[in-house]
Design a protein around this motif. Structure first.
Motif, short mmCIF file in Angstrom:
data_model
loop_
_atom_site.label_atom_id
_atom_site.label_comp_id
_atom_site.label_asym_id
_atom_site.label_seq_id
_atom_site.Cartn_x
_atom_site.Cartn_y
_atom_site.Cartn_z
N PHE A 62 0.78 -1.11 -0.07
CA PHE A 62 -0.14 -0.09 0.01
C PHE A 62 0.83 1.28 -0.02
O PHE A 62 1.67 1.33 0.66
CB PHE A 62 -0.78 0.05 1.09
N ALA A 64 0.66 5.13 0.17
CA ALA A 64 -0.29 6.53 0.66
C ALA A 64 -0.25 7.58 -0.06
O ALA A 64 -1.02 8.53 0.00
CB ALA A 64 -0.22 6.72 2.10
N ILE A 88 -1.82 -4.73 6.83
CA ILE A 88 -2.74 -3.57 7.24
C ILE A 88 -3.59 -4.05 8.08
O ILE A 88 -4.16 -5.21 7.99
CB ILE A 88 -3.43 -3.31 5.84
N ARG A 127 -6.68 1.96 1.47
CA ARG A 127 -5.80 0.97 2.40
C ARG A 127 -6.79 -0.26 2.64
O ARG A 127 -6.28 -1.29 2.20
CB ARG A 127 -5.34 1.72 3.71
#
Length: 134
Positions: A62, A64, A88, A127
């Motif tokens: 992931f 951001a 996550i 996310r």
């Protein structure tokens, strides 16, 4: 066969430095793929999943948001934050998204904090989406 050198760096630390056959990046204009010999360029990176393909195996991270530079078979991702998708905390992401949505209800679009809370909602939604692609 040539390989890509891929690095993911955040303001805090280097997250990753590996060789890969291909990188699929969540760019500002949508997903794009990079293979050895790709034309040099710079792009914004939107919150989303960065996929690295090596020998048929896929590793997903992931991202951001941030920037990516492609040059000389090197992919350098300068990320606001990054993490492997298998790490996550989905419940935490859902909580943070709900909190940001609640704060948005109390703000007008003219408030400087409105854009920050919108970005938090988008980041946490991305996310959660990344975690669901495991």
């Amino acid at each position: 066969m040539a390989k890509l050198s891929v690095e993911i760096v955040t303001p805090e630390k280097r997250i990753l430095s590996v060789q890969a056959d291909e990188a699929i990046v969540p760019g500002g204009e949508g997903l794009f793929g990079v293979r050895p010999g790709h034309t040099p360029f710079l792009s914004l990176v939107e919150p989303g999943t960065l996929t690295l393909i090596e020998g048929g195996r896929q590793d997903k991270y992931f991202i951001a948001g941030g920037f990516v530079e492609v040059s000389n078979d090197k992919v350098l991702v300068l990320a606001d934050a990054a993490e492997p998708i298998n790490g996550i905390d989905v419940a935490g992401a859902r909580r943070r998204m709900a909190e940001a949505e609640a704060r948005l209800k109390d703000l007008s679009a003219a408030d400087a904090r409105y854009a920050l809370e919108q970005a938090a909602v988008r980041r946490e939604a991305a996310r959660i989406g990344a975690a669901e692609t495991r």
